[in-house]
Design a protein around this motif. Structure first.
Motif, PDB file in Angstrom:
ATOM      1  N   ALA A 284      30.842 -50.898  51.569  1.00  0.00           N
ATOM      2  CA  ALA A 284      30.755 -52.003  50.622  1.00  0.00           C
ATOM      3  C   ALA A 284      31.547 -51.685  49.351  1.00  0.00           C
ATOM      4  CB  ALA A 284      29.302 -52.287  50.262  1.00  0.00           C
ATOM      5  N   PRO A 285      32.312 -52.638  48.841  1.00  0.00           N
ATOM      6  CA  PRO A 285      33.098 -52.392  47.625  1.00  0.00           C
ATOM      7  C   PRO A 285      32.239 -51.947  46.443  1.00  0.00           C
ATOM      8  CG  PRO A 285      33.756 -54.457  48.671  1.00  0.00           C
ATOM      9  CD  PRO A 285      32.528 -53.992  49.382  1.00  0.00           C
ATOM     10  N   GLU A 286      31.011 -52.458  46.375  1.00  0.00           N
ATOM     11  CA  GLU A 286      30.141 -52.112  45.245  1.00  0.00           C
ATOM     12  C   GLU A 286      29.747 -50.636  45.250  1.00  0.00           C
ATOM     13  OE1 GLU A 286      29.508 -56.419  46.341  1.00  0.00           O
ATOM     14  OE2 GLU A 286      29.665 -54.503  47.402  1.00  0.00           O
ATOM     15  N   CYS A 287      29.874 -49.984  46.401  1.00  0.00           N
ATOM     16  CA  CYS A 287      29.422 -48.597  46.527  1.00  0.00           C
ATOM     17  C   CYS A 287      30.573 -47.606  46.600  1.00  0.00           C
ATOM     18  CB  CYS A 287      28.531 -48.446  47.759  1.00  0.00           C
ATOM     19  SG  CYS A 287      27.079 -49.518  47.751  1.00  0.00           S
ATOM     20  N   ARG A 288      31.776 -48.091  46.325  1.00  0.00           N
ATOM     21  CA  ARG A 288      32.940 -47.206  46.392  1.00  0.00           C
ATOM     22  C   ARG A 288      32.799 -46.082  45.365  1.00  0.00           C
ATOM     23  NH1 ARG A 288      36.550 -50.834  45.916  1.00  0.00           N
ATOM     24  NH2 ARG A 288      36.829 -51.167  48.174  1.00  0.00           N
ATOM     25  N   GLY A 289      32.897 -44.847  45.825  1.00  0.00           N
ATOM     26  CA  GLY A 289      32.820 -43.700  44.929  1.00  0.00           C
ATOM     27  C   GLY A 289      31.415 -43.194  44.656  1.00  0.00           C
ATOM     28  N   VAL A 290      30.389 -43.897  45.156  1.00  0.00           N
ATOM     29  CA  VAL A 290      29.009 -43.471  44.922  1.00  0.00           C
ATOM     30  C   VAL A 290      28.638 -42.362  45.903  1.00  0.00           C
ATOM     31  CG1 VAL A 290      26.583 -44.172  44.990  1.00  0.00           C
ATOM     32  CG2 VAL A 290      28.306 -45.715  44.048  1.00  0.00           C
ATOM     33  N   LYS A 291      28.093 -41.272  45.409  1.00  0.00           N
ATOM     34  CA  LYS A 291      27.611 -40.174  46.244  1.00  0.00           C
ATOM     35  C   LYS A 291      26.091 -40.197  46.236  1.00  0.00           C
ATOM     36  CE  LYS A 291      31.596 -37.135  45.487  1.00  0.00           C
ATOM     37  NZ  LYS A 291      32.032 -35.784  45.027  1.00  0.00           N
ATOM     38  N   VAL A 292      25.511 -40.396  47.408  1.00  0.00           N
ATOM     39  CA  VAL A 292      24.052 -40.484  47.480  1.00  0.00           C
ATOM     40  C   VAL A 292      23.430 -39.110  47.238  1.00  0.00           C
ATOM     41  CG1 VAL A 292      24.083 -42.456  49.055  1.00  0.00           C
ATOM     42  CG2 VAL A 292      24.068 -40.139  49.992  1.00  0.00           C
ATOM     43  N   ASN A 293      22.206 -39.114  46.734  1.00  0.00           N
ATOM     44  CA  ASN A 293      21.485 -37.875  46.470  1.00  0.00           C
ATOM     45  C   ASN A 293      19.996 -38.144  46.547  1.00  0.00           C
ATOM     46  OD1 ASN A 293      20.322 -38.033  43.434  1.00  0.00           O
ATOM     47  ND2 ASN A 293      22.189 -39.248  43.665  1.00  0.00           N
ATOM     48  N   LYS A 294      19.197 -37.095  46.516  1.00  0.00           N
ATOM     49  CA  LYS A 294      17.748 -37.223  46.695  1.00  0.00           C
ATOM     50  C   LYS A 294      16.985 -37.252  45.372  1.00  0.00           C
ATOM     51  CE  LYS A 294      17.976 -34.940  51.165  1.00  0.00           C
ATOM     52  NZ  LYS A 294      19.418 -34.628  51.097  1.00  0.00           N
ATOM     53  N   ASN A 295      17.665 -37.437  44.279  1.00  0.00           N
ATOM     54  CA  ASN A 295      17.010 -37.397  42.981  1.00  0.00           C
ATOM     55  C   ASN A 295      17.039 -38.744  42.269  1.00  0.00           C
ATOM     56  OD1 ASN A 295      16.455 -34.639  43.252  1.00  0.00           O
ATOM     57  ND2 ASN A 295      18.509 -34.108  42.553  1.00  0.00           N
ATOM     58  N   CYS A 296      16.835 -39.825  43.031  1.00  0.00           N
ATOM     59  CA  CYS A 296      16.803 -41.147  42.410  1.00  0.00           C
ATOM     60  C   CYS A 296      15.530 -41.306  41.581  1.00  0.00           C
ATOM     61  CB  CYS A 296      16.880 -42.227  43.486  1.00  0.00           C
ATOM     62  SG  CYS A 296      15.417 -42.342  44.537  1.00  0.00           S
ATOM     63  N   GLY A 297      15.449 -42.376  40.830  1.00  0.00           N
ATOM     64  CA  GLY A 297      14.345 -42.550  39.894  1.00  0.00           C
ATOM     65  C   GLY A 297      12.962 -42.481  40.506  1.00  0.00           C
ATOM     66  N   CYS A 298      12.808 -42.990  41.734  1.00  0.00           N
ATOM     67  CA  CYS A 298      11.478 -43.032  42.345  1.00  0.00           C
ATOM     68  C   CYS A 298      11.407 -42.248  43.654  1.00  0.00           C
ATOM     69  CB  CYS A 298      11.065 -44.488  42.595  1.00  0.00           C
ATOM     70  SG  CYS A 298      10.987 -45.508  41.104  1.00  0.00           S
ATOM     71  N   CYS A 299      12.433 -41.468  43.960  1.00  0.00           N
ATOM     72  CA  CYS A 299      12.459 -40.739  45.228  1.00  0.00           C
ATOM     73  C   CYS A 299      11.278 -39.779  45.365  1.00  0.00           C
ATOM     74  CB  CYS A 299      13.768 -39.965  45.356  1.00  0.00           C
ATOM     75  SG  CYS A 299      15.195 -40.973  45.860  1.00  0.00           S
ATOM     76  N   MET A 300      10.853 -39.194  44.265  1.00  0.00           N
ATOM     77  CA  MET A 300       9.797 -38.185  44.332  1.00  0.00           C
ATOM     78  C   MET A 300       8.465 -38.754  44.808  1.00  0.00           C
ATOM     79  SD  MET A 300       8.935 -37.655  40.286  1.00  0.00           S
ATOM     80  CE  MET A 300      10.656 -37.635  39.840  1.00  0.00           C
ATOM     81  N   PHE A 301       8.306 -40.064  44.757  1.00  0.00           N
ATOM     82  CA  PHE A 301       7.035 -40.672  45.123  1.00  0.00           C
ATOM     83  C   PHE A 301       6.992 -41.150  46.571  1.00  0.00           C
ATOM     84  CE2 PHE A 301       7.365 -41.975  40.478  1.00  0.00           C
ATOM     85  CZ  PHE A 301       6.683 -40.843  40.034  1.00  0.00           C
ATOM     86  N   LEU A 302       8.099 -41.047  47.282  1.00  0.00           N
ATOM     87  CA  LEU A 302       8.174 -41.623  48.616  1.00  0.00           C
ATOM     88  C   LEU A 302       7.401 -40.803  49.646  1.00  0.00           C
ATOM     89  CD1 LEU A 302      11.907 -42.713  48.753  1.00  0.00           C
ATOM     90  CD2 LEU A 302       9.906 -44.185  48.511  1.00  0.00           C
ATOM     91  N   SER A 303       6.762 -41.502  50.559  1.00  0.00           N
ATOM     92  CA  SER A 303       6.049 -40.901  51.681  1.00  0.00           C
ATOM     93  C   SER A 303       5.684 -42.033  52.634  1.00  0.00           C
ATOM     94  CB  SER A 303       4.785 -40.166  51.211  1.00  0.00           C
ATOM     95  OG  SER A 303       3.866 -41.074  50.631  1.00  0.00           O
ATOM     96  N   PRO A 304       5.308 -41.729  53.866  1.00  0.00           N
ATOM     97  CA  PRO A 304       4.898 -42.798  54.787  1.00  0.00           C
ATOM     98  C   PRO A 304       3.720 -43.592  54.216  1.00  0.00           C
ATOM     99  CG  PRO A 304       5.206 -40.725  55.963  1.00  0.00           C
ATOM    100  CD  PRO A 304       5.269 -40.402  54.510  1.00  0.00           C
ATOM    101  N   GLY A 305       3.838 -44.924  54.244  1.00  0.00           N
ATOM    102  CA  GLY A 305       2.747 -45.780  53.809  1.00  0.00           C
ATOM    103  C   GLY A 305       2.593 -45.918  52.309  1.00  0.00           C
ATOM    104  N   VAL A 306       3.483 -45.335  51.510  1.00  0.00           N
ATOM    105  CA  VAL A 306       3.345 -45.395  50.057  1.00  0.00           C
ATOM    106  C   VAL A 306       3.522 -46.834  49.555  1.00  0.00           C
ATOM    107  CG1 VAL A 306       5.790 -45.020  49.547  1.00  0.00           C
ATOM    108  CG2 VAL A 306       4.058 -44.269  47.903  1.00  0.00           C
ATOM    109  N   ASP A 307       2.869 -47.177  48.462  1.00  0.00           N
ATOM    110  CA  ASP A 307       3.002 -48.488  47.830  1.00  0.00           C
ATOM    111  C   ASP A 307       3.634 -48.282  46.455  1.00  0.00           C
ATOM    112  OD1 ASP A 307       2.850 -51.009  46.759  1.00  0.00           O
ATOM    113  OD2 ASP A 307       0.730 -51.327  47.237  1.00  0.00           O
ATOM    114  N   LEU A 308       4.949 -48.488  46.355  1.00  0.00           N
ATOM    115  CA  LEU A 308       5.640 -48.274  45.087  1.00  0.00           C
ATOM    116  C   LEU A 308       5.299 -49.327  44.047  1.00  0.00           C
ATOM    117  CD1 LEU A 308       9.268 -47.055  45.947  1.00  0.00           C
ATOM    118  CD2 LEU A 308       7.229 -45.738  45.378  1.00  0.00           C
TER     119      LEU A 308
END
Length: 346
Positions: A175-199
């Motif tokens: 996608a053009p909007e994501c050109r140059g973006v490198k994904v990583n595991k330190n997004c704003g709410c990544c630390m809270f993710l788990s199966p069944g979680v309610d963000l």
């Protein structure tokens, strides 16, 4: 007479239930087990599913799911051959373990929790991290804390502790909007993710640029989340609620996405190539320029979805998906879509 009386009593005596809900998580949800993969059966009833488990000496419990994607519905039965540790809350799923099955979870063994100090009051719909459709990161590095995820959150290919990907680098979004973006595991709410979680309860929605490859998010409630340019390739997103979310340019290649609910979400340019999307819901979703090439969309619903430039090359189950009143034409190999609003022709 005595023999007849004994026979009558035997016929009227209540049967002892052979199955019970998992101690942790309860009956309403997806079964979580580790070890041998479950046996899968489709288009059978709950009693038939339970009977199959009773007849199989290796079966330690069963999961029944009904994807109500249309008037027909799609029913699936999983016979678990490994111990069921708990269930993950998810709409339309039932989990039952065989009573006194060796190795099953005992009381007190529950789901992963983050022990968050949540606000005393919470107003659903209030967004701490406002979503944005025009997000462009200043750099590819984030300063958020390192993720601390429960065991089993990431699948094979991740190193213990640091959750670092072993081997291949992530395939970037086209996608053009994501050109140059490198994904990583330190997004704003990544630390809270788990199966069944309610963000939504945590008031946390920022998953932009998240590296969630092979992550287990089954049954998670991510309504209103911002997954712009996030990578969920080969992730388990079964039964995830993604209503009113933003996922422009996100990738879901090869994901297990049965029952994924993405109604009214903005997923322009998203890539679902090779994903298993049986019974997925995409009513009124914005899916312009999205890719469903080689995916399985049997029973999926695209009513009133925006599909301009969307491709379904080699997709399975096209004749059983619903494309009523969609906006825009479709591109795929094999022909048969009438376009404009009448759906599949043949």
């Amino acid at each position: 007479m005595l023999a007849l009386w004994a026979s009558a009593c035997a016929q009227t005596a209540p049967k002892t239930p052979l199955f019970e809900a998992p101690f942790a998580g309860g009956k309403s949800g997806m079964c979580s087990s580790q070890g041998s993969p479950p046996k899968e059966f489709w288009l059978i009833s709950v009693p038939a599913c339970e009977s199959k488990c009773v007849a199989d000496p290796q079966c330690l419990g069963y999961e029944f799911a009904e994807f109500l994607s249309d008037h027909r519905g799609y029913k699936r039965c999983l016979l678990h051959l490994s111990k069921i540790t708990h269930s993950i809350p998810a709409y339309g799923f039932t989990c039952m373990r065989r009573k006194n099955a060796q190795g099953n979870a005992q009381p007190g063994l529950g789901l992963h929790t983050n022990n968050l100090a949540l606000p005393a009051t919470y107003t659903r719909g209030s967004v701490t991290n406002p979503v944005s459709t025009s997000w462009t990161p200043a750099s590819s590095s984030f300063t958020n804390p390192v993720i601390r995820q429960p065991t089993g959150f990431f699948g094979p290919g991740f190193a213990a502790g640091a959750n670092a990907m072993v081997g291949a680098q992530p395939i970037p979004s086209t996608a053009p909007e994501c050109r140059g973006v490198k994904v990583n595991k330190n997004c704003g709410c990544c630390m809270f993710l788990s199966p069944g979680v309610d963000l939504t309860v945590m008031n946390c929605f920022d998953l932009r640029g998240a590296d969630l490859r092979r992550a287990n998010l089954a049954g998670a409630q991510l309504e209103g989340a911002d997954l712009t340019c996030a990578n969920l390739d080969n992730a388990n997103v079964k039964g995830v609620l993604l209503n009113n979310a933003i996922g422009i340019g996100s990738t879901w290649r090869g994901a297990q996405a049965e029952g994924l609910d993405m109604e009214q979400s903005n997923l322009k340019g998203a890539d679902f190539s090779g994903a298993n999307m049986i019974g997925a819901k995409a009513e009124r979703a914005q899916l312009d320029a999205a890719k469903f090439d080689g995916s399985n969309i049997e029973g999926a619903v695209f009513i009133e979805a925006s599909l301009t430039g969307t491709t379904f090359t080699g997709a399975k189950g096209m004749h059983k998906a619903i494309f009523e009143f969609t906006n825009g034409g479709l591109g795929f190999t094999g022909g048969g879509y009438t376009g404009g609003g009448t759906g599949w022709n043949g």
